[in-house]
Structure formats: structure tokens, C-alpha cells
Design a protein around this motif. Structure first.
Motif, PDB file in Angstrom:
ATOM      1  N   VAL A  52       1.201  -1.064  -0.043  1.00  0.00           N
ATOM      2  CA  VAL A  52       0.177   0.296  -0.196  1.00  0.00           C
ATOM      3  C   VAL A  52       1.179   0.922  -0.744  1.00  0.00           C
ATOM      4  O   VAL A  52       0.342   2.395  -0.160  1.00  0.00           O
ATOM      5  CB  VAL A  52      -1.392   0.094   1.158  1.00  0.00           C
ATOM      6  CG1 VAL A  52      -2.037   1.377   0.899  1.00  0.00           C
ATOM      7  CG2 VAL A  52      -1.631  -1.290   1.298  1.00  0.00           C
ATOM      8  N   PHE A  53       2.045   1.410   0.615  1.00  0.00           N
ATOM      9  CA  PHE A  53       3.131   2.339   0.917  1.00  0.00           C
ATOM     10  C   PHE A  53       4.056   2.428   0.266  1.00  0.00           C
ATOM     11  O   PHE A  53       4.776   3.476   0.118  1.00  0.00           O
ATOM     12  CB  PHE A  53       3.465   2.571   2.377  1.00  0.00           C
ATOM     13  CG  PHE A  53       2.382   2.677   2.942  1.00  0.00           C
ATOM     14  CD1 PHE A  53       1.199   4.052   3.814  1.00  0.00           C
ATOM     15  CD2 PHE A  53       1.463   1.350   3.726  1.00  0.00           C
ATOM     16  CE1 PHE A  53       0.281   3.911   4.279  1.00  0.00           C
ATOM     17  CE2 PHE A  53       0.842   1.696   4.871  1.00  0.00           C
ATOM     18  CZ  PHE A  53       0.407   2.644   5.067  1.00  0.00           C
ATOM     19  N   TYR A  54       4.341   1.270  -0.662  1.00  0.00           N
ATOM     20  CA  TYR A  54       5.628   1.341  -1.669  1.00  0.00           C
ATOM     21  C   TYR A  54       5.551   1.709  -3.035  1.00  0.00           C
ATOM     22  O   TYR A  54       3.999   0.940  -3.538  1.00  0.00           O
ATOM     23  CB  TYR A  54       6.239  -0.192  -1.027  1.00  0.00           C
ATOM     24  CG  TYR A  54       7.993  -0.660  -2.241  1.00  0.00           C
ATOM     25  CD1 TYR A  54       8.333  -0.158  -1.747  1.00  0.00           C
ATOM     26  CD2 TYR A  54       7.404  -0.792  -3.434  1.00  0.00           C
ATOM     27  CE1 TYR A  54       9.272   0.049  -2.292  1.00  0.00           C
ATOM     28  CE2 TYR A  54       8.857  -1.404  -4.385  1.00  0.00           C
ATOM     29  CZ  TYR A  54      10.120  -0.780  -3.139  1.00  0.00           C
ATOM     30  OH  TYR A  54      11.056  -0.954  -4.429  1.00  0.00           O
ATOM     31  N   MET A  80      11.611   4.781   3.241  1.00  0.00           N
ATOM     32  CA  MET A  80      12.033   5.446   3.958  1.00  0.00           C
ATOM     33  C   MET A  80      10.360   6.556   4.819  1.00  0.00           C
ATOM     34  O   MET A  80      10.426   6.280   6.301  1.00  0.00           O
ATOM     35  CB  MET A  80      12.973   7.049   3.851  1.00  0.00           C
ATOM     36  CG  MET A  80      13.882   6.097   3.849  1.00  0.00           C
ATOM     37  SD  MET A  80      14.804   6.191   5.296  1.00  0.00           S
ATOM     38  CE  MET A  80      14.786   7.431   5.865  1.00  0.00           C
ATOM     39  N   HIS A  81       9.844   6.550   4.130  1.00  0.00           N
ATOM     40  CA  HIS A  81       8.195   7.257   4.256  1.00  0.00           C
ATOM     41  C   HIS A  81       7.746   6.109   4.978  1.00  0.00           C
ATOM     42  O   HIS A  81       7.327   5.867   6.816  1.00  0.00           O
ATOM     43  CB  HIS A  81       7.960   7.470   3.512  1.00  0.00           C
ATOM     44  CG  HIS A  81       6.110   7.935   3.891  1.00  0.00           C
ATOM     45  ND1 HIS A  81       5.211   9.320   4.023  1.00  0.00           N
ATOM     46  CD2 HIS A  81       5.034   7.530   3.625  1.00  0.00           C
ATOM     47  CE1 HIS A  81       4.443   9.309   4.352  1.00  0.00           C
ATOM     48  NE2 HIS A  81       4.090   8.056   4.151  1.00  0.00           N
ATOM     49  N   VAL A  90       4.804   6.775   8.330  1.00  0.00           N
ATOM     50  CA  VAL A  90       3.819   6.138   8.819  1.00  0.00           C
ATOM     51  C   VAL A  90       3.592   5.124  10.307  1.00  0.00           C
ATOM     52  O   VAL A  90       4.585   3.890  10.540  1.00  0.00           O
ATOM     53  CB  VAL A  90       3.690   4.840   7.818  1.00  0.00           C
ATOM     54  CG1 VAL A  90       2.814   3.900   8.113  1.00  0.00           C
ATOM     55  CG2 VAL A  90       3.702   5.208   6.502  1.00  0.00           C
ATOM     56  N   ARG A  91       2.664   5.279  11.383  1.00  0.00           N
ATOM     57  CA  ARG A  91       2.007   3.999  12.047  1.00  0.00           C
ATOM     58  C   ARG A  91       2.277   2.689  11.968  1.00  0.00           C
ATOM     59  O   ARG A  91       1.331   2.330  11.100  1.00  0.00           O
ATOM     60  CB  ARG A  91       0.961   4.821  13.020  1.00  0.00           C
ATOM     61  CG  ARG A  91       0.832   3.937  14.537  1.00  0.00           C
ATOM     62  CD  ARG A  91      -0.427   4.634  15.389  1.00  0.00           C
ATOM     63  NE  ARG A  91      -0.278   6.305  14.773  1.00  0.00           N
ATOM     64  CZ  ARG A  91       0.045   7.003  15.656  1.00  0.00           C
ATOM     65  NH1 ARG A  91       0.240   6.308  16.784  1.00  0.00           N
ATOM     66  NH2 ARG A  91       0.221   8.732  15.901  1.00  0.00           N
ATOM     67  N   ILE A 106       6.060  -3.634  10.575  1.00  0.00           N
ATOM     68  CA  ILE A 106       5.265  -3.616   9.611  1.00  0.00           C
ATOM     69  C   ILE A 106       6.987  -5.352   9.172  1.00  0.00           C
ATOM     70  O   ILE A 106       7.385  -6.209   8.744  1.00  0.00           O
ATOM     71  CB  ILE A 106       3.994  -3.724   9.301  1.00  0.00           C
ATOM     72  CG1 ILE A 106       2.992  -2.915   9.641  1.00  0.00           C
ATOM     73  CG2 ILE A 106       4.387  -4.110   7.546  1.00  0.00           C
ATOM     74  CD1 ILE A 106       2.748  -4.806  10.039  1.00  0.00           C
ATOM     75  N   ARG A 107       7.786  -3.338   8.473  1.00  0.00           N
ATOM     76  CA  ARG A 107       8.915  -3.805   7.954  1.00  0.00           C
ATOM     77  C   ARG A 107       9.805  -4.951   8.206  1.00  0.00           C
ATOM     78  O   ARG A 107      10.490  -6.221   7.483  1.00  0.00           O
ATOM     79  CB  ARG A 107       9.889  -2.760   7.492  1.00  0.00           C
ATOM     80  CG  ARG A 107       9.506  -1.861   5.992  1.00  0.00           C
ATOM     81  CD  ARG A 107      10.486  -0.879   5.700  1.00  0.00           C
ATOM     82  NE  ARG A 107      12.202  -1.664   5.545  1.00  0.00           N
ATOM     83  CZ  ARG A 107      13.141  -1.074   5.909  1.00  0.00           C
ATOM     84  NH1 ARG A 107      13.105  -0.519   7.214  1.00  0.00           N
ATOM     85  NH2 ARG A 107      13.838  -1.960   5.331  1.00  0.00           N
TER      86      ARG A 107
END
Length: 455
Positions: A40-42, A71-72, A77-78, A83-84
Motif C-alpha cells: 500500500v505504501f511502497y 523511508m516514509h 507511517v504508524r 511491519i517492515r
């Protein structure tokens, strides 16, 4: 339609070694869930943008969109960093569980019919897990993953005829180009889908053929699967929460002319690094082509032979066993009825000591892998023990040849000694520690039959 027997419907935990498959399955579930969140964020783009995130030392630096989005995700991101890190730890644990599962299947003979398909699935999962790990490590586009891209480029260039074509397909006309991260991203997703399909196929095969077992196994515990799921997921969350891994803000963005100090691959790729370090700089000229054996042998030949032997071993063993089974000890051919009576049960597993040659082969392979893995730290050994790197390298060159042979001989001798000890117990019983006096005045220790003592 007739329903399957109850014992074939669910996972049965009757021996501690059966947990490896469950750890692998639930690690992959964690990988799938965390990977879906990361998607979703990548952003897999390689176009350059100015970093304007919360990490001050890199603010204003030109980075790729892949690095900027990572990085973001990690710092803004909370829960993103958790998660990573859980995703990364799950990948490491998954490969470790697959390796342990393959060792269990090999040592116990669980790769034989009708479970040869399951063995091939696990072998394929090991190769795909390594590929997924390498493609996933490249996605942040940081300085550490940039070093692995250099290695991929070198390996591709060493392959004659098709190497240049593969290099252009992966990187484009220039290195690192602007397509390698999107290609890695697509490959990472494709590998994950194939792995999911293989795990589903493995589950269907388990339900079809049932579970293997040892002759003397524990009572079946049917509530083990939820417990293994909770234990595996909980441990991965603890690892992701408490142990930092892949801090890309410390590495910085990838640069073609630089590499981070002390760069090492993930543990399951360490044997390739070790093979590269100790391989002599041999070259072979064939016509207009020069084969760099120093690169091809460690990175292509050794893994290729390894996975080929793993995949072909059940067939080779079945062929050799069939030839031996056709004749008795005097060389006379056996009848079909006698061969059928001597065929072992499909569900019963071998004790490693009962098959000394197979067990010795497994230990020799583990020794070979371990020595290559240790050779990846030849510079650290030289530094810690005040030796030269050349001396350590020469030692490992001999060790990877002699060590497996010694491991084979010693393991086979241990297995034969354990068999002899088992025969002694079966003949004379188990020592009880109780001293009795015979009618003629002598003393001796009371023995109990092995079966009674084991109850």
C-alpha cells in the motif's frame, strides 16, 4: 462422496520434528499479510526525488522513489517499521524452517513414495524462498541492496551468450538503469504467488496421503496447529519489535560507485558468498569466449548441482533399492510375493541411525554448507586470530574438500555404533540399577526387557 479419514484432515503433531513445516506455513502467512500492507505504501519507481522526510541527515538528498517510499513507511507511517521488520524476520525464519523440514524429510526417508511430490515442493520452496529474499532485499534501493545488484550484474556478465541479453533485460542499456527495481518488484510478487500455490498443493497432498509417523511416536495432539500458529506469529512479532534489522536510513540510498562497509548477505545466501571468496581465479577460454570459473562455479554450478541432487535423490534411491531388492543375499532372484512382503510400510519413518549411509550423506552436505558459510567471514577470522586473509582462504579451500569426507566417515561410524547398542539392549534388556543376589552367592544386576522398560 466418501470422506477422508479423520487422521488425514488436519495436522498431527506426534513428534517434535513435525513442527518445522508448520513454522514454515505460518511464517509465509505472516509474509503474505505484512507484504500486502507494505504494498500500500511502497513505490517501486526509480525516478529521482529530493528527500524531504523526517530523517534530517538525508533531507534534501536526491533518492529514488523506492527509497523515499521505504523511508516514509519506516519512519512516518504508524507501525510501518514494525511491519517492515516483521516481514524481514519472517522471510529469514521461513527459509530456516524449510531447510530444517528438508533435513527432517531426508533423514527420516519421508521423501519416498507416495510423498515424493511433497519433497519436490519443499525443494522448490527453498529455491523460491532464496529468490524471494534476494528480490525483496533489492526493493528499498539502499546502499546495502545496491551491493547485491553489483553481484547480480557480475554473475550475468560471466555467463556466455545469454548473459548480455539477461543483463539488458534486467537493467536496461545502463547500470543500474531505471528498470531493475520494477523488475525485481514484479518478480518478487510472482514468486510469492507461486510459493502460495505450492503450499496449498502441499496441504492437499498431506490430506490425500496422510501423515507419516515413527514406529514409537507420541499420541496425536490435534490442537497443535493453532498453538503453532500463535507461537510462530508471536515470536515473529517479538523479533520485529525488539530486534532491529535493515535500518536503511543508516545505509543511505544506493549509489553505483559505492557500497556500505561490512556488507554481508542474508544467512541463507552466505554459502554463495563464501564460495566466491575461496574460489581460485580460474578462467577458461573457449573460442572467442572466456569463462570466468571464479564466478560461474560458486554462483551457478554449486547451487545448480545442489538443487538437482536434492530433486533427483528420491528417484535415484528408488532405482538403486529396486535393483537390490530383486535378489536375496545369495544372489538369487526373489519372487513377486516375497518382494511385496518385504516392502516397508509407506507411513513409517526411518530412524537416522537405521540408515547410516543416508544420514552420513546428510551430515556431509551440512558440513560442506557450513564450511562455505564460515568462509564468508574469512576476513573476520583473519582479523580476530591475527592471520592473513590468504592463509584463512587456503585453509577453507582444503576444508571444504576434506571436511565432508571426515563428517561422512564419523557419522556412519556413530550410526553403526548406535545400531550395535540397540541390538545389545534388545538382547540383554535395559539396566535397572537393581542388584540381586543369586542362590550361589553371586551378585548381578537385574535387567528388564526393552519393550517393558520403554512403556
Amino acid at each position: 462422496m466418501r470422506s477422508l479419514p479423520a487422521k488425514r484432515r488436519s495436522f498431527q503433531f506426534s513428534h517434535w520434528s513435525f513442527m518445522f513445516a508448520e513454522i514454515a506455513v505460518w511464517s509465509f502467512v505472516v509474509l503474505a499479510v505484512t507484504g500486502a500492507v507494505l504494498m500500500v505504501f511502497y513505490d517501486p519507481g526509480m525516478s529521482q526525488v529530493a528527500y524531504d522526510g523526517s530523517y534530517g541527515p538525508l533531507r534534501g538528498l536526491l533518492v529514488s522513489r523506492a527509497f523515499d517510499s521505504t523511508m516514509h513507511l519506516s519512519l512516518e507511517v504508524r507501525g510501518g517499521l514494525l511491519i517492515r521488520q516483521v516481514h524481514h524476520w519472517a522471510a529469514l525464519v521461513f527459509v530456516a524452517a524449510v531447510v530444517a523440514q528438508l533435513l527432517r524429510l531426508f533423514l527420516t526417508g519421508a521423501f519416498r513414495r507416495p510423498r515424493t511430490g511433497q519433497w519436490l515442493i519443499w525443494v522448490t520452496l527453498l529455491a523460491l524462498g532464496m529468490a524471494a529474499g534476494e528480490t525483496g532485499n533489492a526493493l528499498p534501493d539502499d546502499l546495502l541492496s545496491g551491493g547485491s545488484l553489483w553481484l547480480i550484474k557480475s554473475v550475468a556478465q560471466s555467463v556466455p551468450v545469454v548473459g548480455t541479453w539477461a543483463l539488458s533485460l534486467l537493467f536496461g542499456p545502463d547500470f543500474p538503469g531505471d528498470r531493475v527495481i520494477p523488475v525485481m518488484y514484479g518478480g518478487h510478487l510472482l514468486v510469492a504467488v507461486v510459493m502460495a500455490a505450492l503450499l496449498i498443493a502441499r496441504e492437499l497432498l498431506v490430506r490425500r496421503h496422510g501423515h507419516s509417523r515413527f514406529v514409537a511416536s507420541l499420541p496425536v495432539r490435534r490442537s497443535a496447529r493453532p498453538a503453532m500458529a500463535l507461537a510462530t506469529i508471536g515470536m515473529l512479532i517479538i523479533l520485529g519489535f525488539g530486534f532491529q534489522i535493515a535500518p536503511i536510513w543508516l545505509y543511505g540510498p544506493a549509489t553505483p560507485t559505492q557500497i556500505s562497509a561490512g556488507s554481508v548477505p542474508d544467512w541463507y545466501m552466505g554459502f554463495l558468498d563464501g564460495a566466491l571468496r575461496i574460489m581460485p581465479g580460474w578462467e577458461l577460454a573457449i573460442g572467442d569466449y572466456t569463462l570466468s570459473l571464479a564466478v560461474i562455479v560458486p554462483t551457478l554450478v554449486i547451487p545448480g548441482v545442489f538443487f538437482t541432487v536434492l530433486a533427483a535423490y528420491p528417484t535415484a534411491e528408488r532405482f538403486l533399492a529396486a535393483r537390490r531388492a530383486r535378489r536375496d543375499a545369495l544372489g538369487r532372484p526373489k519372487t513377486a510375493d516375497r518382494m511385496a512382503r518385504e516392502t516397508p510400510a509407506h507411513d513409517l519413518l526411518d530412524r537416522p541411525r537405521e540408515t547410516p549411509v543416508k544420514t552420513a550423506v546428510a551430515v556431509a552436505g551440512v558440513t560442506f554448507y557450513g564450511l562455505l558459510w564460515a568462509a564468508a567471514a574469512n576476513d573476520q577470522f583473519a582479523h580476530q586470530f591475527h592471520l592473513t586473509v590468504d592463509a584463512v582462504t587456503v585453509f577453507f579451500r582444503f576444508a571444504v574438500v576434506v571436511g565432508p569426507v571426515i563428517a561422512f566417515v564419523v557419522t556412519r561410524w556413530i550410526c553403526l555404533a548406535l545400531q550395535q547398542a540397540d541390538r545389545h539392549v534388545a538382547e540383554h534388556g535395559v539396566e535397572t540399577g537393581i542388584i540381586v543376589r543369586s542362590p550361589d552367592g553371586g551378585f548381578h544386576e537385574r535387567h528388564e526387557p526393552a519393550i517393558t522398560a520403554g512403556r
